[in-house]
Design an enzyme around this catalytic site. Structure first.
Site, mmCIF file in Angstrom:
data_model
loop_
_atom_site.group_PDB
_atom_site.id
_atom_site.type_symbol
_atom_site.label_atom_id
_atom_site.label_comp_id
_atom_site.label_asym_id
_atom_site.label_seq_id
_atom_site.Cartn_x
_atom_site.Cartn_y
_atom_site.Cartn_z
ATOM 1 N N LYS A 15 -6.955 5.419 -6.456
ATOM 2 C CA LYS A 15 -8.360 5.095 -6.167
ATOM 3 C C LYS A 15 -8.925 5.959 -5.032
ATOM 4 O O LYS A 15 -10.007 6.519 -5.161
ATOM 5 C CB LYS A 15 -8.512 3.610 -5.774
ATOM 6 C CG LYS A 15 -8.132 2.629 -6.858
ATOM 7 C CD LYS A 15 -8.450 1.201 -6.440
ATOM 8 C CE LYS A 15 -7.623 0.678 -5.285
ATOM 9 N NZ LYS A 15 -6.201 0.473 -5.598
ATOM 10 N N ARG A 90 -12.213 -7.183 -5.642
ATOM 11 C CA ARG A 90 -10.812 -7.384 -6.000
ATOM 12 C C ARG A 90 -10.563 -8.798 -6.504
ATOM 13 O O ARG A 90 -9.425 -9.169 -6.752
ATOM 14 C CB ARG A 90 -9.958 -7.171 -4.758
ATOM 15 C CG ARG A 90 -9.176 -5.867 -4.696
ATOM 16 C CD ARG A 90 -8.387 -5.897 -3.403
ATOM 17 N NE ARG A 90 -7.348 -4.919 -3.296
ATOM 18 C CZ ARG A 90 -7.473 -3.747 -2.698
ATOM 19 N NH1 ARG A 90 -8.634 -3.360 -2.234
ATOM 20 N NH2 ARG A 90 -6.423 -2.957 -2.574
ATOM 21 N N ARG A 123 3.601 7.838 0.602
ATOM 22 C CA ARG A 123 2.210 8.182 0.921
ATOM 23 C C ARG A 123 2.036 8.323 2.437
ATOM 24 O O ARG A 123 2.590 7.555 3.206
ATOM 25 C CB ARG A 123 1.282 7.081 0.406
ATOM 26 C CG ARG A 123 -0.161 7.245 0.867
ATOM 27 C CD ARG A 123 -1.131 6.523 -0.011
ATOM 28 N NE ARG A 123 -1.078 5.075 0.123
ATOM 29 C CZ ARG A 123 -1.823 4.253 -0.604
ATOM 30 N NH1 ARG A 123 -2.660 4.741 -1.510
ATOM 31 N NH2 ARG A 123 -1.734 2.955 -0.455
ATOM 32 N N ARG A 156 0.830 3.824 6.183
ATOM 33 C CA ARG A 156 0.205 2.495 6.237
ATOM 34 C C ARG A 156 1.277 1.416 6.359
ATOM 35 O O ARG A 156 2.323 1.507 5.708
ATOM 36 C CB ARG A 156 -0.605 2.264 4.960
ATOM 37 C CG ARG A 156 -1.971 2.911 4.995
ATOM 38 C CD ARG A 156 -2.657 2.854 3.656
ATOM 39 N NE ARG A 156 -2.696 1.540 3.045
ATOM 40 C CZ ARG A 156 -3.422 1.221 1.976
ATOM 41 N NH1 ARG A 156 -4.185 2.153 1.426
ATOM 42 N NH2 ARG A 156 -3.400 0.018 1.476
ATOM 43 N N ARG A 167 1.476 -6.834 -3.465
ATOM 44 C CA ARG A 167 0.148 -6.313 -3.818
ATOM 45 C C ARG A 167 -0.012 -6.229 -5.338
ATOM 46 O O ARG A 167 -1.097 -6.494 -5.871
ATOM 47 C CB ARG A 167 -0.072 -4.942 -3.162
ATOM 48 C CG ARG A 167 -0.258 -5.057 -1.640
ATOM 49 C CD ARG A 167 0.107 -3.775 -0.907
ATOM 50 N NE ARG A 167 -0.865 -2.713 -1.069
ATOM 51 C CZ ARG A 167 -0.614 -1.444 -0.762
ATOM 52 N NH1 ARG A 167 0.563 -1.072 -0.309
ATOM 53 N NH2 ARG A 167 -1.550 -0.532 -0.929
HETATM 54 P P1 AMP Z 1 -6.631 -0.630 0.041
HETATM 55 O O1 AMP Z 1 -6.811 0.407 1.096
HETATM 56 O O2 AMP Z 1 -7.784 -0.697 -0.916
HETATM 57 O O3 AMP Z 1 -5.301 -0.560 -0.641
HETATM 58 O O4 AMP Z 1 -6.649 -2.046 0.823
HETATM 59 C C1 AMP Z 1 -5.647 -2.361 1.767
HETATM 60 C C2 AMP Z 1 -5.587 -3.856 1.979
HETATM 61 O O5 AMP Z 1 -6.836 -4.322 2.532
HETATM 62 C C3 AMP Z 1 -5.398 -4.715 0.731
HETATM 63 O O6 AMP Z 1 -4.031 -4.818 0.352
HETATM 64 C C4 AMP Z 1 -5.973 -6.047 1.167
HETATM 65 O O7 AMP Z 1 -5.082 -6.727 2.039
HETATM 66 C C5 AMP Z 1 -7.169 -5.592 2.016
HETATM 67 N N1 AMP Z 1 -8.381 -5.449 1.173
HETATM 68 C C6 AMP Z 1 -9.021 -4.302 0.845
HETATM 69 N N2 AMP Z 1 -10.065 -4.529 0.030
HETATM 70 C C7 AMP Z 1 -10.081 -5.874 -0.184
HETATM 71 C C8 AMP Z 1 -10.883 -6.746 -0.960
HETATM 72 N N3 AMP Z 1 -11.900 -6.270 -1.719
HETATM 73 N N4 AMP Z 1 -10.608 -8.074 -0.931
HETATM 74 C C9 AMP Z 1 -9.608 -8.562 -0.200
HETATM 75 N N5 AMP Z 1 -8.775 -7.802 0.538
HETATM 76 C C10 AMP Z 1 -9.006 -6.472 0.560
#
Ligand code: AMP
Length: 217
Positions: A15, A90, A123, A156, A167
């Site tokens: 993404k 999400r 990553r 991360r 996840r």
């Molecule tokens: P990402 O960078 O998109 O992988 O997001 C990292 C983490 O942030 C996720 O695993 C969630 O814990 C939190 N997060 C990001 N976007 C959302 C969302 N739309 N709803 C809830 N938690 C989120």
């Protein structure tokens, strides 16, 4: 036509990488809820502390907090010509909370689970420009620094095998219904995201070019 894109897919589906490429080539500001949370955590704000208690376990941040954060970001001037939502919505609650925005394209990144482990565990991100690398799949001469800006690379805290499993479970349970919801509206475009960065982007570029052409006719 103003592009209001959602890019959706499990952790490691690409993404962030694809969003950066789309943003470079189309009028769509890249908005990543995960990056916004990581920035709040870095600044150690109350929101960051709250979000971190979920993120560090691989769980989703509560819907009300996330929706408020993204909606306020979208009201800023740089989103007025189009945007690309990466990692949001999400959950069905989140999708319904932004029904009024009129999302018009959903890019669904589909990838087999076994490919995701290496993509996540190796990553690395640039602290400064947020560029994304993979030190196993595309080895770097210097694993500590960004090739583009020289910034420091970091991993991360949720990019471990154990947290990836949490996840992926949350994706299947909470996010897959969002894909089904948008599919009923007829705006989902499926992409085979198991290929190289170049080949995945090629599919997306074809989809977006076609949509832009159709809408301008
Ligand atoms: P990402 O960078 O998109 O992988 O997001 C990292 C983490 O942030 C996720 O695993 C969630 O814990 C939190 N997060 C990001 N976007 C959302 C969302 N739309 N709803 C809830 N938690 C989120």
């Amino acid at each position: 036509m103003m592009l209001k894109i959602v890019i959706i897919g499990p952790a490691g589906s690409g993404k962030g990488t694809m969003s950066d490429l789309i943003e470079d080539n189309y009028p769509a500001k890249h908005i990543s809820s995960g990056s916004m949370f990581r920035e709040e955590i870095r600044k150690n704000t109350p929101l960051g502390q709250q979000a971190n208690s979920y993120i560090s376990q691989g769980k989703l941040v509560p819907d009300d907090v996330t929706v408020a954060l993204v909606k306020s970001r979208l009201s800023q001037d740089d989103c007025k010509d189009g945007y690309l939502l990466d990692g949001f919505p999400r959950s069905l609650v989140q999708a319904k909370a932004i029904e009024d925005l009129g999302i018009n394209v959903v890019i669904n990144l589909m990838v087999e689970e076994h490919l995701l482990v290496d993509r996540i565990v190796y990553r690395r991100l640039c602290e400064n420009c947020k560029a994304i690398y993979n030190i196993k799949l595309n080895p770097l001469e210097d694993e500590e620094h960004c090739e583009r800006c020289g910034g420091k690379l970091y991993q991360r805290s949720d990019d471990t095998y154990e947290k990836l499993m949490v996840r992926l479970e949350s994706y299947a349970e909470e996010t897959q219904p969002v894909v089904d919801y948008y599919r009923k509206k007829g705006i989902v475009y499926d992409v085979d995201a198991g290929q190289s960065v170049e080949d995945v982007y090629k599919q997306i570029d074809e989809i977006l070019t076609k949509i832009m052409e159709e809408k301008s006719n």
